[in-house]
Design an enzyme around this catalytic site. Sequence first.
Site, mmCIF file in Angstrom:
data_model
loop_
_atom_site.group_PDB
_atom_site.id
_atom_site.type_symbol
_atom_site.label_atom_id
_atom_site.label_comp_id
_atom_site.label_asym_id
_atom_site.label_seq_id
_atom_site.Cartn_x
_atom_site.Cartn_y
_atom_site.Cartn_z
ATOM 1 N N ARG A 46 87.193 24.158 15.046
ATOM 2 C CA ARG A 46 86.691 23.835 16.393
ATOM 3 C C ARG A 46 86.482 22.327 16.509
ATOM 4 O O ARG A 46 86.764 21.719 17.526
ATOM 5 C CB ARG A 46 85.379 24.597 16.680
ATOM 6 C CG ARG A 46 84.641 24.062 17.900
ATOM 7 C CD ARG A 46 83.662 25.039 18.528
ATOM 8 N NE ARG A 46 82.859 25.789 17.584
ATOM 9 C CZ ARG A 46 81.869 25.283 16.822
ATOM 10 N NH1 ARG A 46 81.549 24.017 16.909
ATOM 11 N NH2 ARG A 46 81.217 26.051 15.984
ATOM 12 N N TYR A 98 93.172 20.997 43.636
ATOM 13 C CA TYR A 98 93.535 22.300 43.088
ATOM 14 C C TYR A 98 92.391 23.304 43.354
ATOM 15 O O TYR A 98 91.218 22.970 43.173
ATOM 16 C CB TYR A 98 93.816 22.144 41.589
ATOM 17 C CG TYR A 98 93.978 23.455 40.865
ATOM 18 C CD1 TYR A 98 94.984 24.349 41.239
ATOM 19 C CD2 TYR A 98 93.134 23.813 39.831
ATOM 20 C CE1 TYR A 98 95.127 25.566 40.590
ATOM 21 C CE2 TYR A 98 93.279 25.024 39.172
ATOM 22 C CZ TYR A 98 94.276 25.896 39.563
ATOM 23 O OH TYR A 98 94.409 27.093 38.918
ATOM 24 N N ASP A 172 93.066 13.317 38.086
ATOM 25 C CA ASP A 172 93.788 14.493 37.608
ATOM 26 C C ASP A 172 95.269 14.149 37.752
ATOM 27 O O ASP A 172 95.806 14.105 38.857
ATOM 28 C CB ASP A 172 93.395 15.711 38.448
ATOM 29 C CG ASP A 172 94.080 16.997 37.975
ATOM 30 O OD1 ASP A 172 95.188 16.910 37.407
ATOM 31 O OD2 ASP A 172 93.522 18.083 38.203
ATOM 32 N N LYS A 197 101.299 22.548 32.856
ATOM 33 C CA LYS A 197 102.299 22.254 33.871
ATOM 34 C C LYS A 197 103.424 21.392 33.278
ATOM 35 O O LYS A 197 104.098 21.838 32.372
ATOM 36 C CB LYS A 197 101.611 21.619 35.080
ATOM 37 C CG LYS A 197 100.289 22.312 35.496
ATOM 38 C CD LYS A 197 100.484 23.719 36.014
ATOM 39 C CE LYS A 197 99.164 24.471 36.227
ATOM 40 N NZ LYS A 197 98.128 23.791 37.016
HETATM 41 C C1 LIG Z 1 96.772 23.995 37.268
HETATM 42 C C2 LIG Z 1 95.942 22.818 37.601
HETATM 43 C C3 LIG Z 1 94.685 22.635 37.015
HETATM 44 C C4 LIG Z 1 94.062 23.675 36.095
HETATM 45 O O1 LIG Z 1 94.730 23.787 34.891
HETATM 46 P P1 LIG Z 1 94.803 25.138 34.013
HETATM 47 O O2 LIG Z 1 95.592 24.728 32.845
HETATM 48 O O3 LIG Z 1 95.436 26.178 34.876
HETATM 49 O O4 LIG Z 1 93.383 25.496 33.674
HETATM 50 C C5 LIG Z 1 93.977 21.482 37.324
HETATM 51 N N1 LIG Z 1 94.481 20.561 38.181
HETATM 52 C C6 LIG Z 1 95.687 20.712 38.764
HETATM 53 C C7 LIG Z 1 96.186 19.643 39.675
HETATM 54 C C8 LIG Z 1 96.452 21.834 38.499
HETATM 55 O O5 LIG Z 1 97.640 21.989 39.107
#
Ligand SMILES: *Cc1c(COP(=O)(O)O)cnc(C)c1O
Length: 379
Positions: A46, A98, A172, A197
Site C-alpha cells: 500500500r 465530469y 484535470d 482514458k
Molecule cells: C473519467 C473521468 C474522471 C474519473 O476517472 P475514473 O478513472 O473513472 O475514476 C475524472 N475526470 C474526467 C475528466 C474524466 O473523464
Amino acid sequence: MHIESLAIHAGQKPDPTTGAVMTPIYQTSTFVQAGVGEHQGYEYARTGNPTRAALEACLAELEGAAHGLAFASGMAAIDTILKLLDPGDHVLASNDVYGGTFRLFDKQYRKYGLDFSYAELTDLDAVRAGLRPNTRFVWIETPTNPRLKVVDIAAVAEIAHTQNPEIRVVVDNTFATPYLHQPLTLGADVVVHSTTKYLGGHSDVVGGAIQTSDTALFEKLKFLQNAAGAVPGPMDCFLVLRGLKTLAVRMDRHGENALAVAQFLADHPGVADVIYPGLDTHPQHAVAARQMRNFGGMISFTLKGGAEAARKLVAATRLFALAESLGGVESLIELPAGMTHGSTKGSPLEVGPELIRISVGLEHKQDLIEDLAQALASQ
Ligand SMILES: *Cc1c(COP(=O)(O)O)cnc(C)c1O
C-alpha cells in the site's frame, strides 16, 4: 528528451536482476526486511510497489512535475486532493465538469463543510468574480467534459495567484493528456488524471494519478495515499505503463480523426451544432490553437431532431459503441445526460438530453464517417 521518448522510457529501466526490458509486475503485498526497518525501499505494497513507482515516475516526467502519485481510479485521485481541505474552505470549479467529480463535490464533500461554486472559467471576469477570501482551489477541466469548453490555464492561474498566492490551481488533464498540454508549465500547481482514458488508452484498466512540483503538497498527498490506500494494483500500473508507450502516436491520430469527423458533422444537414475545439466556430478556438498541440479526440454535438433523434442515433451506430468512458483505441458514443453526467440533473451543471458525446478512436476516419453517415441517414 521529448515527450515521445519519455512516454517510453521515463521511470523505467531494464530489471537489474533479469534484464527484463518491460517493468515486471511485482505481484506482492510485502517485502522482506533484513532487520527491523532495513529494506530496499519497499516494505508494504500500500505504501509502495516497484511497478507503481515506475508509473508514478513516468507520469511525473510527462507532466514536467517533480512528483507523481498513482491511484486506483481518477475519482480516488480527486478524492485525495479534496482531503487536503478543511471545513470552511472554498473550491471554485468550472461550470462544466465530469459528472463523477460534481457528484463527489456536491453529494459528499459539501456535507463536510466544504463550499463549491461553479463559474464560467472561459470568462476571465467570471474567474475574478468567483474567487473568495476562503478559496483554496481553482478546479479546471480543459477541454471540459462534456461541453468541451477550453479554459486558458495560464490566464486563470495568473488571476488566482495574483489574488492569493496560496490558491492552488488544479487541472484535470484527462481530456488533453500531457501530450496536448502540460498544465504545470502553464502555471497550474496540481495535475490530476483519470488514467482510465487516454493514458491507459485501451479501455482495459481503471486508474488515476496526481502530479505536482510542490513538495510540501506532495508530502501531504503521499501521506493520504498511504493512509487511505486507494492505490492501483501492480497489474493495473503495468497496463497504464504499457498504454503510455504509444501515447504520442495515439494522440496524433485521435486528433486527426476527430477533426475529420467534426468537419463531416458540421457539414451534415441533420446536425444542429458541433462542439470541437478544432473548428473555427468553437468559441475558444483561438485559446485551443495556442494552448494545445492538437484539439483532441472528443466531440460533442446535437441534432436538429433534438433528444429523440439523439437517442435513435446512438442506437444506430455500428462502429461507435454505445458506452461510457473515452480515450480508448475504439470509438464510443453516449448521451451524457443519461449516462456519464446523470448526477448533474437538477443542478446548474445539468446537461441537456439532446447532447451527444463521441470519443473518436483510431479506426480509419473514413469508416467512422461512414458509420455516422448511415446512422444519421436512418433517422
Ligand atoms: C473519467 C473521468 C474522471 C474519473 O476517472 P475514473 O478513472 O473513472 O475514476 C475524472 N475526470 C474526467 C475528466 C474524466 O473523464
